[in-house]
Design an enzyme around this catalytic site. Structure first.
Site, PDB file in Angstrom:
ATOM      1  N   GLY A  14       0.839  -1.205   0.000  1.00  0.00           N
ATOM      2  CA  GLY A  14       0.000   0.000   0.000  1.00  0.00           C
ATOM      3  C   GLY A  14       0.873   1.254   0.000  1.00  0.00           C
ATOM      4  O   GLY A  14       1.811   1.353   0.778  1.00  0.00           O
ATOM      5  N   ARG A  24      13.444  10.098  -2.973  1.00  0.00           N
ATOM      6  CA  ARG A  24      14.359  11.224  -3.217  1.00  0.00           C
ATOM      7  C   ARG A  24      15.604  11.109  -2.319  1.00  0.00           C
ATOM      8  O   ARG A  24      16.742  11.294  -2.771  1.00  0.00           O
ATOM      9  CB  ARG A  24      13.609  12.531  -2.942  1.00  0.00           C
ATOM     10  CG  ARG A  24      14.444  13.791  -2.966  1.00  0.00           C
ATOM     11  CD  ARG A  24      13.524  14.972  -2.660  1.00  0.00           C
ATOM     12  NE  ARG A  24      14.223  16.241  -2.638  1.00  0.00           N
ATOM     13  CZ  ARG A  24      14.706  16.792  -1.541  1.00  0.00           C
ATOM     14  NH1 ARG A  24      14.624  16.152  -0.380  1.00  0.00           N
ATOM     15  NH2 ARG A  24      15.315  17.967  -1.591  1.00  0.00           N
ATOM     16  N   ARG A  75       1.393  -5.337  -5.292  1.00  0.00           N
ATOM     17  CA  ARG A  75       1.580  -6.511  -4.444  1.00  0.00           C
ATOM     18  C   ARG A  75       1.807  -7.673  -5.400  1.00  0.00           C
ATOM     19  O   ARG A  75       0.874  -8.076  -6.091  1.00  0.00           O
ATOM     20  CB  ARG A  75       0.341  -6.744  -3.566  1.00  0.00           C
ATOM     21  CG  ARG A  75       0.140  -5.636  -2.541  1.00  0.00           C
ATOM     22  CD  ARG A  75      -0.924  -6.000  -1.514  1.00  0.00           C
ATOM     23  NE  ARG A  75      -0.942  -5.010  -0.449  1.00  0.00           N
ATOM     24  CZ  ARG A  75      -1.787  -3.987  -0.364  1.00  0.00           C
ATOM     25  NH1 ARG A  75      -2.702  -3.826  -1.276  1.00  0.00           N
ATOM     26  NH2 ARG A  75      -1.719  -3.145   0.640  1.00  0.00           N
ATOM     27  N   ASP A 106       4.784  -4.567   6.228  1.00  0.00           N
ATOM     28  CA  ASP A 106       5.215  -5.923   6.612  1.00  0.00           C
ATOM     29  C   ASP A 106       5.255  -6.908   5.441  1.00  0.00           C
ATOM     30  O   ASP A 106       6.141  -7.762   5.392  1.00  0.00           O
ATOM     31  CB  ASP A 106       4.396  -6.469   7.795  1.00  0.00           C
ATOM     32  CG  ASP A 106       2.899  -6.363   7.571  1.00  0.00           C
ATOM     33  OD1 ASP A 106       2.478  -5.874   6.502  1.00  0.00           O
ATOM     34  OD2 ASP A 106       2.145  -6.778   8.466  1.00  0.00           O
ATOM     35  N   THR A 129       4.057   3.042   5.565  1.00  0.00           N
ATOM     36  CA  THR A 129       2.654   2.591   5.605  1.00  0.00           C
ATOM     37  C   THR A 129       1.878   3.519   6.518  1.00  0.00           C
ATOM     38  O   THR A 129       2.399   3.945   7.559  1.00  0.00           O
ATOM     39  CB  THR A 129       2.506   1.139   6.115  1.00  0.00           C
ATOM     40  OG1 THR A 129       1.150   0.929   6.549  1.00  0.00           O
ATOM     41  CG2 THR A 129       3.414   0.820   7.294  1.00  0.00           C
ATOM     42  N   ASP A 131      -0.363   2.678   8.355  1.00  0.00           N
ATOM     43  CA  ASP A 131      -0.840   1.919   9.517  1.00  0.00           C
ATOM     44  C   ASP A 131       0.028   2.076  10.763  1.00  0.00           C
ATOM     45  O   ASP A 131      -0.424   1.786  11.874  1.00  0.00           O
ATOM     46  CB  ASP A 131      -0.930   0.421   9.173  1.00  0.00           C
ATOM     47  CG  ASP A 131      -2.013   0.128   8.150  1.00  0.00           C
ATOM     48  OD1 ASP A 131      -2.928   0.966   8.010  1.00  0.00           O
ATOM     49  OD2 ASP A 131      -1.947  -0.914   7.494  1.00  0.00           O
ATOM     50  N   ASP A 133       2.222   0.210  11.900  1.00  0.00           N
ATOM     51  CA  ASP A 133       2.162  -1.038  12.670  1.00  0.00           C
ATOM     52  C   ASP A 133       3.460  -1.841  12.634  1.00  0.00           C
ATOM     53  O   ASP A 133       3.433  -3.055  12.806  1.00  0.00           O
ATOM     54  CB  ASP A 133       0.993  -1.900  12.155  1.00  0.00           C
ATOM     55  CG  ASP A 133       1.128  -2.210  10.671  1.00  0.00           C
ATOM     56  OD1 ASP A 133       1.951  -1.585   9.985  1.00  0.00           O
ATOM     57  OD2 ASP A 133       0.393  -3.093  10.186  1.00  0.00           O
ATOM     58  N   MET A 173      -8.804   3.262   8.116  1.00  0.00           N
ATOM     59  CA  MET A 173      -8.012   2.092   7.710  1.00  0.00           C
ATOM     60  C   MET A 173      -7.275   1.496   8.897  1.00  0.00           C
ATOM     61  O   MET A 173      -7.082   2.150   9.926  1.00  0.00           O
ATOM     62  CB  MET A 173      -7.044   2.463   6.601  1.00  0.00           C
ATOM     63  CG  MET A 173      -7.708   2.443   5.248  1.00  0.00           C
ATOM     64  SD  MET A 173      -6.525   2.655   3.917  1.00  0.00           S
ATOM     65  CE  MET A 173      -7.538   2.187   2.525  1.00  0.00           C
ATOM     66  N   ARG A 175      -6.199  -2.635   8.864  1.00  0.00           N
ATOM     67  CA  ARG A 175      -6.696  -4.009   8.716  1.00  0.00           C
ATOM     68  C   ARG A 175      -6.359  -4.837   9.947  1.00  0.00           C
ATOM     69  O   ARG A 175      -7.143  -5.617  10.423  1.00  0.00           O
ATOM     70  CB  ARG A 175      -6.078  -4.617   7.461  1.00  0.00           C
ATOM     71  CG  ARG A 175      -6.723  -5.843   6.966  1.00  0.00           C
ATOM     72  CD  ARG A 175      -6.191  -6.248   5.604  1.00  0.00           C
ATOM     73  NE  ARG A 175      -4.830  -5.759   5.367  1.00  0.00           N
ATOM     74  CZ  ARG A 175      -4.309  -5.550   4.170  1.00  0.00           C
ATOM     75  NH1 ARG A 175      -5.029  -5.757   3.103  1.00  0.00           N
ATOM     76  NH2 ARG A 175      -3.077  -5.129   4.022  1.00  0.00           N
ATOM     77  N   ARG A 250     -25.582   7.289  11.578  1.00  0.00           N
ATOM     78  CA  ARG A 250     -25.010   7.401  10.233  1.00  0.00           C
ATOM     79  C   ARG A 250     -23.614   6.772  10.219  1.00  0.00           C
ATOM     80  O   ARG A 250     -22.957   6.689  11.255  1.00  0.00           O
ATOM     81  CB  ARG A 250     -24.876   8.868   9.803  1.00  0.00           C
ATOM     82  CG  ARG A 250     -26.188   9.595   9.587  1.00  0.00           C
ATOM     83  CD  ARG A 250     -26.906   9.077   8.341  1.00  0.00           C
ATOM     84  NE  ARG A 250     -28.077   9.858   8.026  1.00  0.00           N
ATOM     85  CZ  ARG A 250     -29.274   9.701   8.571  1.00  0.00           C
ATOM     86  NH1 ARG A 250     -29.466   8.793   9.507  1.00  0.00           N
ATOM     87  NH2 ARG A 250     -30.299  10.461   8.192  1.00  0.00           N
ATOM     88  N   ARG A 259      -4.949   7.477   2.128  1.00  0.00           N
ATOM     89  CA  ARG A 259      -3.627   7.127   1.590  1.00  0.00           C
ATOM     90  C   ARG A 259      -3.043   8.219   0.700  1.00  0.00           C
ATOM     91  O   ARG A 259      -1.862   8.151   0.334  1.00  0.00           O
ATOM     92  CB  ARG A 259      -3.733   5.820   0.800  1.00  0.00           C
ATOM     93  CG  ARG A 259      -3.974   4.606   1.664  1.00  0.00           C
ATOM     94  CD  ARG A 259      -2.874   3.566   1.504  1.00  0.00           C
ATOM     95  NE  ARG A 259      -2.889   2.975   0.204  1.00  0.00           N
ATOM     96  CZ  ARG A 259      -3.322   1.731  -0.061  1.00  0.00           C
ATOM     97  NH1 ARG A 259      -3.763   0.983   0.930  1.00  0.00           N
ATOM     98  NH2 ARG A 259      -3.287   1.260  -1.261  1.00  0.00           N
TER      99      ARG A 259
HETATM  100  O1  F6P Z   1      -1.441  -1.127   4.179  1.00  0.00           O
HETATM  101  C1  F6P Z   1      -2.228  -0.074   4.588  1.00  0.00           C
HETATM  102  C2  F6P Z   1      -3.658  -0.271   4.350  1.00  0.00           C
HETATM  103  O2  F6P Z   1      -4.064   1.039   4.310  1.00  0.00           O
HETATM  104  C3  F6P Z   1      -4.498  -1.077   5.329  1.00  0.00           C
HETATM  105  O3  F6P Z   1      -4.850  -0.429   6.494  1.00  0.00           O
HETATM  106  C4  F6P Z   1      -5.692  -1.426   4.461  1.00  0.00           C
HETATM  107  O4  F6P Z   1      -6.421  -2.477   4.944  1.00  0.00           O
HETATM  108  C5  F6P Z   1      -5.025  -1.744   3.180  1.00  0.00           C
HETATM  109  O5  F6P Z   1      -3.919  -0.886   3.105  1.00  0.00           O
HETATM  110  C6  F6P Z   1      -5.880  -1.658   1.974  1.00  0.00           C
HETATM  111  O6  F6P Z   1      -5.062  -1.674   0.859  1.00  0.00           O
HETATM  112  P1  F6P Z   1      -5.470  -1.999  -0.635  1.00  0.00           P
HETATM  113  O7  F6P Z   1      -6.700  -1.268  -0.917  1.00  0.00           O
HETATM  114  O8  F6P Z   1      -4.310  -1.517  -1.411  1.00  0.00           O
HETATM  115  O9  F6P Z   1      -5.627  -3.470  -0.703  1.00  0.00           O
END
Ligand code: F6P
Length: 326
Positions: A14, A24, A75, A106, A129, A131, A133, A173, A175, A250, A259
């Site tokens: 991502g 850069r 990916r 990761d 990322t 995230d 994480d 976001m 996951r 809502r 992103r």
């Molecule tokens: O890797 C970051 C992230 O934003 C996650 O939190 C999210 O689940 C995922 O990417 C979604 O990525 P994509 O839409 O590229 O599969």
């Protein structure tokens, strides 16, 4: 004295705001140290397809402020196969690329670890990322920008939520991780924050919302990380709405807006530091490590450790939410 003469750089997984600033820094860090540098397109897939070209100082002019990644990202399924990695290594050898800098999360480092074990090629990772994480760094590139994007959006939703006395479930976001939800929730004054790391107690949430929503009657915002085991904002909103038809509920899913965008000053600086640090690490004969920041200083963490250990949410921040949402 290192034997490295030519470095390849790629972005994978991502994308995150600040990846361009990192590219850069890698490119200019290489040139500063008299190394050749190749940009590899579309992550590991570009290695396999031999999509790479030499980069120069001007190749990275005017990109520090831009989101996305000029090298593109992907990916790669092929890189998960031995055959794919063999092809990738052959392409690197033919091009004379003798070290790699990989920018990503990761998944990117899992690929790097396997590749670095199978073939004699030094690899250094840069955490990129939204995230945040990754174990071994306080901040990943893109996290700060995404935080600000979320807070700006939640502030806007708060205006309309208050105008209509509504209860909003906002999904961000994450996951597998709740760093983005937790910090943006605190910064935007969310009434509750649901993260994958902590099991959601529906009864507790229900009685808490009941008190909050009924008491203030102005608005309530619950931030939900997409990976929360309760099943995301839509599911939980449906359940709450069913149990309390009197609530005006809502849902907003912020999605990929998180992103994109121009990287914050913080992310640009982190990316610049880590890009140059990655080149320095290679020249220092380091391999199979990730460069990161700990208490603002550059640190090295072996891929093995970065991948094996789970970064924990800050318990003090978790506690803050409970205190501040009374
Ligand atoms: O890797 C970051 C992230 O934003 C996650 O939190 C999210 O689940 C995922 O990417 C979604 O990525 P994509 O839409 O590229 O599969």
């Amino acid at each position: 004295m290192s034997s490295i003469k030519c470095v390849g750089v790629l972005t994978s997984g991502g994308d995150a705001p600040g990846m361009n600033a990192a590219i850069r820094a890698v490119v200019r860090g290489c040139i500063y140290n008299n190394l050749k540098v190749f940009g590899i397109k579309k992550g590991y897939q570009g290695l396999i397809n031999d999509e790479m070209e030499e980069m120069f100082s001007k190749s990275v002019s005017n990109i520090i402020q831009t989101g996305g990644t000029i090298l593109k990202s992907a990916r790669s399924m092929d890189f998960k196969t031995e055959e794919g990695r063999k092809k990738a290594y052959e392409n690197l050898q033919n091009r004379g690329v003798d070290a790699l800098v990989v920018i990503g999360g990761d998944g990117t480092f899992t690929g790097a670890r396997i590749f670095g074990q199978e073939y004699d090629i030094p690899i250094v990772g840069i955490p990129g990322t939204i995230d945040n994480d990754l174990y071994g760094t306080d901040y990943t590139i893109g996290y700060d920008t995404a935080l600000n994007t979320v807070v700006e959006a939640v502030d806007k939703i708060r205006d309309t939520a208050t105008a209509h006395s509504r209860l909003f479930f906002i999904e961000v976001m994450g996951r597998d991780a709740g760093f983005l939800a937790l910090r943006s929730g605190i910064a935007s004054g969310a009434e509750a924050i649901l993260v994958p790391e902590i099991k959601t107690d529906y009864t507790q949430l229900d009685s808490f919302l009941h008190n909050e929503y009924r008491k203030t009657k102005s608005s309530s915002i619950v931030l939900v990380a997409e990976g929360d085991e309760i099943g995301g904002a839509i599911k939980i909103a449906e359940r709450v709405g069913k149990d309390h038809p009197e609530y005006d509920v809502r849902v907003t899913i912020l999605g990929h807006i998180q992103r994109g965008g121009s990287p914050s000053a913080f992310d640009r600086v982190v990316a610049s530091q880590l890009g140059v640090a990655a080149v320095a690490a290679l020249l220092d004969d380091q391999r199979n490590i990730m460069v990161g920041l700990s208490e603002r200083k550059v640190v090295h963490t072996p891929f093995n450790q970065a991948l094996k250990n789970k970064k924990a949410l800050n318990p003090q921040l978790l506690e803050l939410t409970n205190i501040l949402s009374i």
